[in-house]
Design a protein around this motif. Structure first.
Motif, PDB file in Angstrom:
ATOM      1  N   PHE B  38     -47.187-113.125  25.644  1.00 43.07           N
ATOM      2  CA  PHE B  38     -46.510-112.966  24.259  1.00 43.07           C
ATOM      3  C   PHE B  38     -45.024-112.625  24.074  1.00 43.07           C
ATOM      4  O   PHE B  38     -44.616-112.453  22.886  1.00 43.07           O
ATOM      5  CB  PHE B  38     -47.716-111.853  23.449  1.00 43.07           C
ATOM      6  N   GLY B  39     -44.603-111.982  25.072  1.00 42.38           N
ATOM      7  CA  GLY B  39     -43.232-111.402  24.891  1.00 42.38           C
ATOM      8  C   GLY B  39     -42.306-112.492  24.360  1.00 42.38           C
ATOM      9  O   GLY B  39     -41.498-112.103  23.720  1.00 42.38           O
ATOM     10  N   GLU B  40     -42.293-113.702  24.649  1.00 46.14           N
ATOM     11  CA  GLU B  40     -41.183-114.762  24.205  1.00 46.14           C
ATOM     12  C   GLU B  40     -41.623-115.001  22.556  1.00 46.14           C
ATOM     13  O   GLU B  40     -40.381-115.497  21.858  1.00 46.14           O
ATOM     14  CB  GLU B  40     -41.462-115.951  24.823  1.00 46.14           C
ATOM     15  N   PHE B  41     -42.623-114.549  22.075  1.00 42.62           N
ATOM     16  CA  PHE B  41     -42.880-114.706  20.767  1.00 42.62           C
ATOM     17  C   PHE B  41     -42.612-113.197  19.779  1.00 42.62           C
ATOM     18  O   PHE B  41     -42.726-113.325  18.615  1.00 42.62           O
ATOM     19  CB  PHE B  41     -44.201-115.182  20.269  1.00 42.62           C
ATOM     20  N   LEU B  42     -42.304-112.157  20.514  1.00 39.18           N
ATOM     21  CA  LEU B  42     -42.081-111.035  19.913  1.00 39.18           C
ATOM     22  C   LEU B  42     -41.029-111.279  18.683  1.00 39.18           C
ATOM     23  O   LEU B  42     -40.088-111.739  18.867  1.00 39.18           O
ATOM     24  CB  LEU B  42     -41.666-110.036  20.928  1.00 39.18           C
ATOM     25  N   ALA B  89     -47.203-107.879  22.936  1.00 50.23           N
ATOM     26  CA  ALA B  89     -45.810-108.455  23.049  1.00 50.23           C
ATOM     27  C   ALA B  89     -44.827-107.712  23.201  1.00 50.23           C
ATOM     28  O   ALA B  89     -43.834-108.073  24.010  1.00 50.23           O
ATOM     29  CB  ALA B  89     -45.388-109.253  21.365  1.00 50.23           C
ATOM     30  N   LEU B  90     -44.850-106.597  22.754  1.00 44.45           N
ATOM     31  CA  LEU B  90     -43.784-105.756  23.031  1.00 44.45           C
ATOM     32  C   LEU B  90     -43.599-105.296  24.603  1.00 44.45           C
ATOM     33  O   LEU B  90     -42.480-105.148  25.289  1.00 44.45           O
ATOM     34  CB  LEU B  90     -43.904-104.288  22.257  1.00 44.45           C
ATOM     35  N   LEU B  91     -44.916-105.010  25.280  1.00 45.13           N
ATOM     36  CA  LEU B  91     -44.927-104.678  26.711  1.00 45.13           C
ATOM     37  C   LEU B  91     -44.311-105.849  27.434  1.00 45.13           C
ATOM     38  O   LEU B  91     -43.742-105.827  28.591  1.00 45.13           O
ATOM     39  CB  LEU B  91     -46.210-104.383  27.059  1.00 45.13           C
ATOM     40  N   ASP B  92     -44.880-106.932  27.126  1.00 45.79           N
ATOM     41  CA  ASP B  92     -44.515-108.441  28.025  1.00 45.79           C
ATOM     42  C   ASP B  92     -42.632-108.542  27.780  1.00 45.79           C
ATOM     43  O   ASP B  92     -42.406-109.064  28.846  1.00 45.79           O
ATOM     44  CB  ASP B  92     -45.333-109.517  27.465  1.00 45.79           C
ATOM     45  N   TYR B  93     -42.296-108.238  26.670  1.00 47.68           N
ATOM     46  CA  TYR B  93     -41.125-108.263  26.455  1.00 47.68           C
ATOM     47  C   TYR B  93     -40.027-107.292  27.231  1.00 47.68           C
ATOM     48  O   TYR B  93     -39.176-107.624  28.010  1.00 47.68           O
ATOM     49  CB  TYR B  93     -40.492-108.127  25.181  1.00 47.68           C
ATOM     50  N   GLY B  94     -40.882-106.166  27.579  1.00 43.34           N
ATOM     51  CA  GLY B  94     -40.111-105.321  28.453  1.00 43.34           C
ATOM     52  C   GLY B  94     -40.055-103.678  27.808  1.00 43.34           C
ATOM     53  O   GLY B  94     -39.721-102.889  28.603  1.00 43.34           O
ATOM     54  N   PHE B  95     -40.738-103.632  26.607  1.00 44.74           N
ATOM     55  CA  PHE B  95     -40.791-102.255  25.912  1.00 44.74           C
ATOM     56  C   PHE B  95     -41.856-101.390  26.671  1.00 44.74           C
ATOM     57  O   PHE B  95     -42.961-101.671  26.815  1.00 44.74           O
ATOM     58  CB  PHE B  95     -40.702-102.248  24.646  1.00 44.74           C
TER      59      PHE B  95
END
Lengths: 473, 196
Positions: B38-42, B89-95
């Motif tokens: 989901f990170g790419e859609f954050l 999404a936040l976690l997958d993005y790196g947060f």
């Protein structure tokens, strides 16, 4: 010695506490778990991965609503939507859960069908992976939205760890004027107290205005508790509640019903029970309301002027008004009655029950949708649709130029094919006017069904009471 | 779930109030049946322009926010929909850490269940951190065991967290497995209901 008076919130909480340990949240038993296709697939996958089963499948009820097309509902063209819907079917089969699928006459939006079937009952703890679960609180149930990890937890254990929230009384006094609806009341409350005044609290709505409401109006009120940031919102059950429930398919019958009513009567908040906090609203002074901004608190009465950021109280308010007006394409200090609408959406778990459709039809009857306006009616469930058709409301809407659709969440969040194109404006009976909610760049104005219907006819926002007055003459 | 004891990383500032989960992850991305990717859609509608290119004005697209793992946010962060896709999404993005003066209740829970550390600090401390980060002091360190957070080399602020959720995060426990150990109590509750 008499017991200490308690609120309904404390009564339901105490009756569902399985384990209390110092320094831990309470372990609460869950009586009813409603499931839909969007927030459940990862939960079932988690169960499978850990080799777990659903502990009480008979306390679990599933439906599909978010992805459902409102034209040819069983024909889902988007392959990812279809996979999500098919995944729910497979999961329900595998784990033995009752499902009202797209072919079922019981299918519809999860928060519409729970009450309709009588699954929703006073005193129950009810959860669903959906923030508008608070709707069921209208029956004196403790109902709240949860995330997917918690969905998995309830499936596996029929219980949830919950820190006990504080209690908040929202007392609505006065009588609603003609043309003023439950939607105007809840929008008025949120505009007065803000989008997070309920954070960390469970709200009980009280007062003569609430007591005078039908169950369907009470559901509209409780539905939007989450837009005030509350954990849940509920209303003590009374004769109105019991009359609504009697004869519903999943409600006890005969002597068992009378017995259930006796126990439900004990739930109402005791005289003298204390709330952590109380706020009040006088419903008698409300005008029909319209939101102008990008959260549900940013709304005004139809005859008030759109706010001017230079008049804002704080720099943060100023920034938030500026951002909202820029997104919404509205002039500071302007009039809503000058604002043209492109779309009208009558639907959602907030306002798509039979009385909502009747109220809209009463405004629409014998009139025409304004040129250039696209207007949709999406009933909340297949049962609502059937009832409306039996009353020939569909004919009134279609004769006026509305599109009459099949049930589902539809344009409340536009996960199905119904959406508002960028830059276009929609008068919507749904619950959220967030940026992009009805489509990227879509401009949403939250209103009651009667106000949405009036906007469709006038082509701009208009005071529905003017329409009603013409009828009276 | 991965345990989280301490975290050190670059902070990004998202200086807006009432950021709702529809913004964090718009609905068109909720149709997936997995927890990952989901990170790419954050923040999709803010991050990208309508032609699909990156929006250079959006806070997370600024060069100084690149690689950020700590998000400094404002009041009522994560309000609206209960979608757990938002923390995914936040976690997958790196947060891994989110610091704000207040969080929406469901979102806060959803973070804890996924190993994201949500830290509530008084508004004045969050705004002070935001100012420092915007001035270029971007490294933040959070210590869950000690319940402190601050800029590396700067003042440490204490934060409160429910002991139960703190233990879950510190140990990366499977909450369902823990609850299933209470099966006897759950069953006893059910028997009482039937009799009662």
């Amino acid at each position: 010695m008499r017991d200490k008076p308690r609120t309904i919130i404390e009564k339901i909480w105490d009756a569902h506490t399985i384990a209390v340990e110092e320094g831990k949240p309470d372990l609460l038993y869950i009586d009813l778990h409603m499931v839909h296709e969007v927030t459940s697939p990862q939960a079932f996958e988690g169960l499978r991965g850990a080799g777990r089963t659903v502990r009480r499948p008979e306390l679990t009820f599933a439906t599909m609503d978010h992805n459902v097309p409102t034209v040819e509902r069983t024909h889902i063209r988007d392959p990812i939507s279809r996979l999500q819907v098919d995944t729910l079917t497979r999961n329900c089969q595998e784990f033995g859960i009752e499902l009202a699928d797209l072919n079922s006459p019981d299918n519809g939006i999860v928060h519409i069908i729970g009450p309709e079937l009588g699954l929703t009952q006073p005193g129950k703890t009810i959860v669903c992976g959906d923030s508008h679960t608070s709707t069921h609180g209208a029956f004196g149930a403790l109902a709240f939205g949860i995330g997917t990890s918690e969905v998995e937890h309830v499936l596996a254990t029929q219980a949830l760890w919950q820190a006990k929230p504080k209690t908040l009384q929202v007392k609505v006094s006065g009588e609603l004027g003609p043309g003023i609806t439950a939607k105007d009341v809840i929008l008025g409350i949120i505009a007065t107290y803000g989008v997070n005044f309920g954070a960390g609290h469970i709200i009980e709505f009280t007062g003569e205005a609430i007591r005078g409401m039908t169950m369907e109006e009470r559901m509209t009120i409780c539905n939007m508790s989450i837009e005030a940031g509350a954990k849940a919102g509920l209303i003590s059950p009374d004769e109105t509640t019991f009359a609504y429930l009697e004869g519903r398919p999943r409600v006890p019958k005969g002597a068992a019903f009378a017995e259930a009513v006796e126990s439900w009567r004990q739930l109402a908040t005791d005289e003298g029970a204390a709330f952590d906090r109380t706020v009040e609203l006088d419903a008698a002074v409300l005008q029909p309301r319209v939101t102008w901004g990008t959260n549900p608190s940013q709304g005004i009465g139809i005859h008030e002027t759109i706010p001017d950021p230079t008049q804002a109280q704080t720099p943060a308010d100023k920034k938030s008004i500026e951002q909202a007006l820029a997104y919404m394409g509205l002039p500071a200090g302007g009039k809503l009655t000058d604002v043209k609408v492109d779309h009208v959406f009558i639907g959602s778990c907030t306002n798509a029950r039979i009385s909502d459709l009747r109220a809209a039809a009463a405004v629409v009857k014998g009139r025409r949708v304004a040129a250039g306006v696209r207007a949709l009616v999406v009933p909340g469930s297949q049962r609502v649709k059937a009832q409306a058709e039996a009353e020939k409301l569909d004919e009134i809407f279609e004769a006026a130029g509305f599109e009459w659709r099949e049930s589902g969440c539809s344009m409340c969040l536009s996960m199905n094919p119904d959406f508002v194109p960028a830059g276009e404006r929609c008068a919507s009976t749904s619950n959220r006017n967030f940026e992009g909610r009805q489509g990227k760049g879509a401009r949403t104005h939250l209103v009651s069904p009667a106000m949405a219907a009036a906007a469709a006819i006038a082509g701009t926002f208009v005071d529905v009471r003017e329409f009603l007055a013409k009828e009276a003459n | 779930m991965e345990p989280i004891r301490t975290h050190r990383g670059r902070a990004a500032v998202l200086n807006r109030i009432n950021v709702d989960t529809d913004q964090i992850i718009p609905k068109q991305f909720l149709k997936r049946i997995e927890r990952t990717g989901f990170g790419e859609f954050l923040f999709y509608d803010w991050r990208y322009r309508s032609d699909g290119s990156l929006n250079p004005d959006f806070e997370l697209n600024k060069p100084e926010a690149e690689g950020a793992s700590v998000l400094l946010a404002d009041h009522n962060f994560g309000c609206g929909s209960s979608r757990e896709h938002a923390p995914w999404a936040l976690l997958d993005y790196g947060f891994q850490v989110i610091i704000a003066p207040s969080f929406a209740d469901i979102f806060y829970n959803n973070c804890v269940k996924n190993g994201i550390l949500p830290i509530r600090l008084p508004e004045i401390q969050v705004y002070a951190l935001m100012e420092q980060v915007m001035a270029g002091h971007t490294e933040v360190e959070a210590d869950l065991a000690a319940q402190t957070v601050g800029l590396v080399g700067g003042e440490r602020f204490s934060f409160a967290m429910d002991a139960h959720w703190r233990n879950m995060l510190l140990n990366g426990w499977d909450e369902i497995a823990l609850t299933m150990q209470l099966e006897e109590q759950i069953a006893a509750y059910e028997r009482r209901q039937v009799i009662g």
